[in-house]
Each structure stands twice: as C-alpha cells, then as structure tokens.
Design a protein around this motif. Structure first.
Motif, short mmCIF file in Angstrom:
data_model
loop_
_atom_site.label_atom_id
_atom_site.label_comp_id
_atom_site.label_asym_id
_atom_site.label_seq_id
_atom_site.Cartn_x
_atom_site.Cartn_y
_atom_site.Cartn_z
N LEU A 20 0.95 -13.74 15.23
CA LEU A 20 0.95 -13.84 13.76
C LEU A 20 0.23 -12.71 13.05
N THR A 21 -0.62 -12.00 13.76
CA THR A 21 -1.61 -11.16 13.08
C THR A 21 -1.72 -9.79 13.73
N VAL A 22 -1.83 -8.77 12.90
CA VAL A 22 -2.11 -7.42 13.38
C VAL A 22 -3.42 -6.98 12.73
N GLU A 23 -4.37 -6.59 13.56
CA GLU A 23 -5.71 -6.26 13.05
C GLU A 23 -5.67 -5.19 11.97
N LYS A 24 -4.89 -4.12 12.20
CA LYS A 24 -4.91 -2.98 11.27
C LYS A 24 -4.54 -3.41 9.84
N ASP A 25 -3.62 -4.37 9.71
CA ASP A 25 -3.18 -4.80 8.37
C ASP A 25 -4.26 -5.61 7.67
N MET A 26 -4.87 -6.53 8.39
CA MET A 26 -5.93 -7.35 7.81
C MET A 26 -7.14 -6.49 7.44
N ALA A 27 -7.47 -5.53 8.31
CA ALA A 27 -8.64 -4.68 8.05
C ALA A 27 -8.41 -3.85 6.78
N LEU A 28 -7.21 -3.29 6.63
CA LEU A 28 -6.92 -2.49 5.44
C LEU A 28 -6.96 -3.35 4.18
N ASN A 29 -6.41 -4.54 4.29
CA ASN A 29 -6.39 -5.45 3.15
C ASN A 29 -7.80 -5.76 2.67
N ILE A 30 -8.69 -6.07 3.60
CA ILE A 30 -10.08 -6.37 3.22
C ILE A 30 -10.75 -5.11 2.67
N ALA A 31 -10.53 -3.96 3.32
CA ALA A 31 -11.19 -2.72 2.88
C ALA A 31 -10.77 -2.34 1.45
N LEU A 32 -9.49 -2.50 1.16
CA LEU A 32 -9.02 -2.16 -0.19
C LEU A 32 -9.66 -3.07 -1.23
N GLN A 33 -9.88 -4.32 -0.84
CA GLN A 33 -10.51 -5.26 -1.77
C GLN A 33 -12.00 -4.93 -1.95
N VAL A 34 -12.65 -4.48 -0.89
CA VAL A 34 -14.05 -4.04 -1.02
C VAL A 34 -14.12 -2.89 -2.02
N ARG A 35 -13.17 -1.96 -1.89
CA ARG A 35 -13.14 -0.83 -2.82
C ARG A 35 -13.05 -1.29 -4.27
N GLU A 36 -12.22 -2.32 -4.52
CA GLU A 36 -12.09 -2.84 -5.88
C GLU A 36 -13.45 -3.28 -6.42
N TYR A 37 -14.24 -3.91 -5.57
CA TYR A 37 -15.55 -4.41 -6.03
C TYR A 37 -16.56 -3.29 -6.25
N LEU A 38 -16.39 -2.18 -5.53
CA LEU A 38 -17.42 -1.13 -5.59
C LEU A 38 -17.08 0.02 -6.52
N LYS A 39 -15.82 0.17 -6.87
CA LYS A 39 -15.40 1.44 -7.49
C LYS A 39 -15.93 1.63 -8.91
N ARG A 40 -16.34 0.53 -9.55
CA ARG A 40 -16.90 0.70 -10.90
C ARG A 40 -18.21 1.47 -10.85
N ASN A 41 -19.01 1.21 -9.85
CA ASN A 41 -20.37 1.75 -9.81
C ASN A 41 -20.59 2.84 -8.76
N HIS A 42 -19.59 3.09 -7.95
CA HIS A 42 -19.80 4.01 -6.83
C HIS A 42 -18.57 4.89 -6.63
N GLU A 43 -18.83 6.01 -5.94
CA GLU A 43 -17.70 6.82 -5.47
C GLU A 43 -17.29 6.27 -4.10
N VAL A 44 -16.08 5.78 -4.01
CA VAL A 44 -15.61 5.17 -2.77
C VAL A 44 -14.52 6.04 -2.15
N ILE A 45 -14.71 6.40 -0.90
CA ILE A 45 -13.72 7.19 -0.17
C ILE A 45 -13.21 6.34 0.99
N MET A 46 -11.89 6.19 1.09
CA MET A 46 -11.29 5.45 2.19
C MET A 46 -10.87 6.44 3.28
N THR A 47 -11.10 6.08 4.54
CA THR A 47 -10.61 6.94 5.63
C THR A 47 -9.11 6.81 5.80
N ARG A 48 -8.55 5.71 5.34
CA ARG A 48 -7.09 5.60 5.21
C ARG A 48 -6.78 4.61 4.10
N LEU A 49 -5.65 4.89 3.41
CA LEU A 49 -5.23 4.04 2.29
C LEU A 49 -3.96 3.30 2.60
#
Ligand SMILES: [Zn+2]
Length: 178
Positions: A20-49
């Motif tokens: 049912l699950t592929v790690e890479k997809d879940m990890a990216l989904n969570i990482a993108l959401q972390v970026r949403e929470y941080l981007k107002r106050n920080h410079e956020v760089i993703m190693t992959r988008l």
C-alpha cells in the motif's frame, strides 16, 4: 534560519515499500507540509521537490553549499518484524547541536502524537548526518511495515501532525540556541 528539508529517497530509489505504501511518497508529502509551516519565518530549501532521485552526497552538498543552519531529514521506517512500530529520531554520534535538534524535534512530535510508540532519541552514522556540516537530525515517522502505523500514516491529518511537530521542534531548537 536557513533550513534544509530532506525528503528521503525519490525517483529510482523508493525507500521502503509495502503493498500500500511507498516511503519516498510519504516522506515528500510530510516534508512539503513542514515547509508550509516554516516558510513564513525561515528560508527553506528542499533537497527535492518532486519524485526525483538525489544521491546522499548531493543532498549533503546542497546543504553545505547553502551554508544552512540546520538539516532535517524525513523518512519512514520498515522492519522484517511487523510488530516493530513507532517513532525514532537520530543525530550523528557526538554532535551536541545535532542532539539538541534531534531532541527538540522528537519531543514536539511525541507531544502531538502521544498514542504512538516512542522508540527514543538515538545516534547513527548515517551519511546525511555525517557529511552535513550543520546540526542535523533524521526522523523516522513510523513503520510502514506495521499495520497500525501504516494505516495511520495514510491519514492526511496524521501526516500533517507529524509536519506540525517537526516544524515546532525546529522552532524550539532555534529558541534554545538563540
Ligand atoms: Zn528511508
């Protein structure tokens, strides 16, 4: 702060996989959401988008070239034993600031997800922790090989809670060092 968010795996490297699950997809989904929470106050760089392959050494190069303040890698766990479950967070052996970052993230995530197994704050000689020059932490957001963890991680609200916890931990770390 300049923050590197590293979604584990990608492209030809799926990470852990179940029916049912592929790690890479879940990890990216969570990482993108972390970026949403941080981007107002920080410079956020993703190693992959996107779903692309980025080598471990390239991830470290991205972080070191950017002279980032912290590096946070997001993964999901897997084990041959389907009973293995819960959340664990890593830093590089002997890195004091890495441990402070790891602990802040782990404690905030566990505070928001108290019904998940707490596997603790650990040290590991992972390349992305070793070859990054800034404080670095890696979180394993549950086991996709465990029926209960896997079911919960498919809930978008649970993934969002992981993201909120990781973002809150990063903020708590910053308050601790500033
Ligand atoms: Zn992984």
């Amino acid at each position: 702060m300049k923050i590197i968010l590293d979604a584990g795996h990608g492209g030809k490297d799926p990470g852990a996989k179940t029916f049912l699950t592929v790690e890479k997809d879940m990890a990216l989904n969570i990482a993108l959401q972390v970026r949403e929470y941080l981007k107002r106050n920080h410079e956020v760089i993703m190693t992959r988008l996107t779903d692309e392959y980025v080598s471990l050494s390239e991830r470290c190069r991205i972080a070191n070239r950017a002279k980032a303040d912290i590096f946070v890698s997001i993964h999901l766990n897997a084990h041959d034993d389907p009973r293995a479950n819960g959340i664990e967070t890593f830093s590089f052996p002997g890195s004091e600031n890495g441990a402070a970052l790891r602990n802040a993230i782990h404690l905030e995530v566990m505070r928001l997800l108290p019904d998940w197994e707490d596997r603790g704050m650990k040290e590991a000689n992972f390349q992305v922790l070793r070859d990054t020059k800034m404080p670095a932490a890696l979180i394993e957001c549950g086991f996709i090989t465990n029926e209960k963890d896997e079911r919960r991680i498919h809930d978008i609200n649970v993934r969002d809670t992981f993201a909120r916890g990781i973002a809150a931990g990063i903020e708590a770390y910053r308050e601790g060092v500033s």
